[in-house]
Design an enzyme around this catalytic site. Structure first.
Site, mmCIF file in Angstrom:
data_model
loop_
_atom_site.group_PDB
_atom_site.id
_atom_site.type_symbol
_atom_site.label_atom_id
_atom_site.label_comp_id
_atom_site.label_asym_id
_atom_site.label_seq_id
_atom_site.Cartn_x
_atom_site.Cartn_y
_atom_site.Cartn_z
ATOM 1 C CG HIS A 73 32.014 -51.152 -32.552
ATOM 2 N ND1 HIS A 73 30.729 -51.514 -32.874
ATOM 3 C CD2 HIS A 73 32.812 -51.947 -33.316
ATOM 4 C CE1 HIS A 73 30.746 -52.473 -33.777
ATOM 5 N NE2 HIS A 73 31.996 -52.760 -34.061
ATOM 6 C CG ASN A 94 31.814 -57.540 -38.700
ATOM 7 O OD1 ASN A 94 31.114 -58.170 -39.487
ATOM 8 N ND2 ASN A 94 32.581 -56.539 -39.083
ATOM 9 C CG ASN A 100 35.434 -57.913 -36.537
ATOM 10 O OD1 ASN A 100 34.550 -57.196 -36.080
ATOM 11 N ND2 ASN A 100 36.171 -57.553 -37.567
ATOM 12 C CG ASP A 156 27.823 -51.071 -31.438
ATOM 13 O OD1 ASP A 156 28.380 -52.091 -30.979
ATOM 14 O OD2 ASP A 156 27.935 -50.719 -32.625
#
Length: 183
Positions: free
Chosen positions: A19, A109, A63, A88
């Site tokens: 991530h 997100n 997020n 990613d």
């Protein structure tokens, strides 16, 4: 002025996770440039400046990345077409690099947050991280570290991505797609 944003999560435990590939690209770019820190707590980011380029790593966690990017965008009055976001992408095999303007968030997100805070028509640099064996294991997969073998390959992928980002500043997206897409 360009705002180049790497998406990721802050903290040592996330440093080499899938991530965080956006953060890894920003870190590598910053190594090769003379940069200065831009200190402003309103930006909620590690923000570096080099010439007419800003490099951001939001400190809001993935997020809420849109909150940080929105504050930088508004302060510097940066147009969406001059915002490049590196992230990613689960839907691409590991090592794939693709480019596009706008589009959906695909369940990401960080992109959801960006879309809701700044709109969708920014430049996206999508770096494939592959998919987990079990689709119910997505959260654990994106937050897991790259393997040693993947990290070795990632070095070249990041260098390639940096060259593509430089090209995005002077060439149109279709030209960059044809020259820099990795499959």
């Amino acid at each position: 002025m360009y705002l180049i944003v790497g998406l990721g999560n802050i903290g040592e435990k996330y440093q080499y996770t899938r991530h965080n590939v956006g953060f890894l690209v920003i870190d590598e770019m910053a190594k090769n440039l003379q940069t200065s820190n831009v200190n402003n707590s309103n930006f909620q980011s590690t923000l570096l400046k080099s010439g007419y380029n800003l490099f951001a790593k939001p400190t809001t966690y993935m997020n809420n990345s849109g909150v940080a990017v929105h504050s930088i965008k508004e302060y510097y009055k940066i147009d969406l077409e001059n915002i490049i976001v590196i992230h990613d992408d689960l839907d691409l095999p590991f090592g794939t690099v693709k480019f596009k303007i706008g589009g959906g968030h695909g369940g990401h997100n960080g992109l959801k947050s960006l879309d809701s805070h700044i709109g969708k028509d920014y430049i996206r640099v999508r770096i494939g991280i592959g998919k987990p064996q079990n689709k119910d294991d997505v959260a654990n997969f994106v937050l897991s570290d790259f393997s040693k073998e993947e990290l070795n390959k990632l070095e070249d992928i990041i260098k390639h991505t940096i060259n593509a980002i430089e090209a995005l500043k002077t060439a149109d997206i279709d030209e960059v797609k044809s020259k820099f897409t990795l499959k």
